[in-house]
Design a protein around this motif. Structure first.
Motif, PDB file in Angstrom:
ATOM      1  N   ILE A  68       4.142  -2.512  -1.521  1.00  0.00           N
ATOM      2  CA  ILE A  68       2.949  -3.355  -1.644  1.00  0.00           C
ATOM      3  C   ILE A  68       2.698  -3.717  -3.109  1.00  0.00           C
ATOM      4  O   ILE A  68       2.400  -4.868  -3.433  1.00  0.00           O
ATOM      5  N   LEU A  69       2.813  -2.736  -4.009  1.00  0.00           N
ATOM      6  CA  LEU A  69       2.605  -3.028  -5.438  1.00  0.00           C
ATOM      7  C   LEU A  69       3.616  -4.050  -5.941  1.00  0.00           C
ATOM      8  O   LEU A  69       3.266  -4.948  -6.708  1.00  0.00           O
ATOM      9  N   ASN A  70       4.858  -3.921  -5.516  1.00  0.00           N
ATOM     10  CA  ASN A  70       5.880  -4.885  -5.916  1.00  0.00           C
ATOM     11  C   ASN A  70       5.520  -6.288  -5.420  1.00  0.00           C
ATOM     12  O   ASN A  70       5.607  -7.269  -6.163  1.00  0.00           O
ATOM     13  N   PHE A  71       5.098  -6.368  -4.172  1.00  0.00           N
ATOM     14  CA  PHE A  71       4.702  -7.658  -3.613  1.00  0.00           C
ATOM     15  C   PHE A  71       3.499  -8.241  -4.360  1.00  0.00           C
ATOM     16  O   PHE A  71       3.498  -9.415  -4.739  1.00  0.00           O
ATOM     17  N   LEU A  72       2.462  -7.427  -4.578  1.00  0.00           N
ATOM     18  CA  LEU A  72       1.268  -7.912  -5.269  1.00  0.00           C
ATOM     19  C   LEU A  72       1.568  -8.295  -6.711  1.00  0.00           C
ATOM     20  O   LEU A  72       0.983  -9.246  -7.241  1.00  0.00           O
ATOM     21  N   PHE A  73       2.487  -7.570  -7.353  1.00  0.00           N
ATOM     22  CA  PHE A  73       2.884  -7.936  -8.711  1.00  0.00           C
ATOM     23  C   PHE A  73       3.559  -9.311  -8.704  1.00  0.00           C
ATOM     24  O   PHE A  73       3.258 -10.163  -9.536  1.00  0.00           O
ATOM     25  N   ALA A 117      -0.474  -4.648   6.746  1.00  0.00           N
ATOM     26  CA  ALA A 117       0.656  -3.754   6.480  1.00  0.00           C
ATOM     27  C   ALA A 117       0.360  -2.301   6.825  1.00  0.00           C
ATOM     28  O   ALA A 117       1.042  -1.396   6.358  1.00  0.00           O
ATOM     29  N   MET A 118      -0.659  -2.065   7.653  1.00  0.00           N
ATOM     30  CA  MET A 118      -1.026  -0.703   8.055  1.00  0.00           C
ATOM     31  C   MET A 118      -0.892  -0.547   9.560  1.00  0.00           C
ATOM     32  O   MET A 118      -1.062  -1.513  10.300  1.00  0.00           O
ATOM     33  N   VAL A 124       5.997  -5.818   3.907  1.00  0.00           N
ATOM     34  CA  VAL A 124       6.624  -4.513   3.731  1.00  0.00           C
ATOM     35  C   VAL A 124       7.585  -4.281   4.889  1.00  0.00           C
ATOM     36  O   VAL A 124       7.444  -4.884   5.946  1.00  0.00           O
ATOM     37  N   ASN A 125       8.545  -3.393   4.673  1.00  0.00           N
ATOM     38  CA  ASN A 125       9.504  -3.104   5.727  1.00  0.00           C
ATOM     39  C   ASN A 125       8.866  -2.329   6.872  1.00  0.00           C
ATOM     40  O   ASN A 125       9.174  -2.558   8.034  1.00  0.00           O
ATOM     41  N   ASP A 126       7.980  -1.392   6.547  1.00  0.00           N
ATOM     42  CA  ASP A 126       7.312  -0.574   7.562  1.00  0.00           C
ATOM     43  C   ASP A 126       5.828  -0.500   7.258  1.00  0.00           C
ATOM     44  O   ASP A 126       5.428  -0.400   6.096  1.00  0.00           O
ATOM     45  N   ASN A 127       5.019  -0.515   8.300  1.00  0.00           N
ATOM     46  CA  ASN A 127       3.574  -0.368   8.129  1.00  0.00           C
ATOM     47  C   ASN A 127       3.231   1.012   7.600  1.00  0.00           C
ATOM     48  O   ASN A 127       3.976   1.973   7.793  1.00  0.00           O
ATOM     49  N   LEU A 128       2.068   1.108   6.966  1.00  0.00           N
ATOM     50  CA  LEU A 128       1.575   2.382   6.458  1.00  0.00           C
ATOM     51  C   LEU A 128       1.293   3.330   7.611  1.00  0.00           C
ATOM     52  O   LEU A 128       0.560   2.997   8.540  1.00  0.00           O
ATOM     53  N   THR A 129       1.911   4.505   7.540  1.00  0.00           N
ATOM     54  CA  THR A 129       1.656   5.577   8.498  1.00  0.00           C
ATOM     55  C   THR A 129       1.217   6.799   7.703  1.00  0.00           C
ATOM     56  O   THR A 129       1.206   6.772   6.470  1.00  0.00           O
ATOM     57  N   ASP A 130       0.925   7.872   8.402  1.00  0.00           N
ATOM     58  CA  ASP A 130       0.499   9.094   7.724  1.00  0.00           C
ATOM     59  C   ASP A 130       1.573   9.649   6.796  1.00  0.00           C
ATOM     60  O   ASP A 130       1.266  10.371   5.855  1.00  0.00           O
ATOM     61  N   SER A 131       2.831   9.329   7.038  1.00  0.00           N
ATOM     62  CA  SER A 131       3.907   9.917   6.238  1.00  0.00           C
ATOM     63  C   SER A 131       4.637   8.914   5.337  1.00  0.00           C
ATOM     64  O   SER A 131       5.588   9.281   4.668  1.00  0.00           O
ATOM     65  N   SER A 132       4.187   7.666   5.288  1.00  0.00           N
ATOM     66  CA  SER A 132       4.950   6.658   4.541  1.00  0.00           C
ATOM     67  C   SER A 132       4.230   6.098   3.318  1.00  0.00           C
ATOM     68  O   SER A 132       4.654   5.088   2.770  1.00  0.00           O
TER      69      SER A 132
END
Length: 168
Positions: free
Chosen positions: A51-56, A95-96, A35-43
């Motif tokens: 992530i869904l696109n990657f897993l697909f 990715a978090m 992913v371009n940016d890790n999971l944050t409270d606002s993203s």
């Protein structure tokens, strides 16, 4: 047991078929960042879409949406499922941001449902902020094309936030 509904018949002479959702490519490893940016409270919304696109693309969505059930320990595909589950868990955790990572590192791929419950509550305030941005947006000397692009970006984000991504 052969023919069991929970068993995935994708093995041929002990080799997992590359089209199987349980197949792990030799170049895959759990600490890959996709992913371009890790999971944050606002993203969460943008992050979950990436992530869904990657897993697909990796044929692994079934591991997080519940369609690919964990087989019985005696099933032929049990270890392959465990390997694929560990890989997906590694991708999600990598990715978090650190604070989010520490709260989910001991659960299986049900991480996805936990994250959805935790972060979807933030969608309404985010949508409200985006609507306010849309209402106050001005052309301010920019080209029509640039102005439209900014409007379109806000519309798309509002639409994405209001339809909570892939409620699994």
């Amino acid at each position: 047991m052969a023919g069991d509904k929970n068993e995935i018949n994708t093995k041929t002479e002990g080799v997992l078929d590359a089209s199987s959702p349980l197949y792990i490519h030799p170049s895959d490893y759990p600490k890959q960042l996709h992913v371009n940016d890790n999971l944050t409270d606002s993203s969460y919304v943008d992050w979950s879409q990436e992530i869904l696109n990657f897993l697909f693309a990796k044929n692994k969505v079934g591991l997080i949406d519940g369609t690919l059930k964990k087989p019985y320990k005696t099933a032929i595909d049990f270890m392959a499922w465990m390997h694929a589950d560990a890989m997906v868990k590694g991708w999600l955790i990598t990715a978090m941001e650190k604070d989010n990572r520490s709260s989910v590192k001991y659960v299986s791929t049900s991480i996805w449902n936990d994250l959805l419950k935790r972060f979807c509550k933030q969608s309404a305030p985010r949508a409200n902020g985006l609507k306010q941005s849309l209402a106050t947006m001005r052309k301010d000397g920019s080209s029509i094309s640039l102005y439209y692009t900014r409007l379109r970006s806000l519309w798309d984000e509002i639409h994405s936030v209001l339809r909570t991504p892939m409620h699994l």
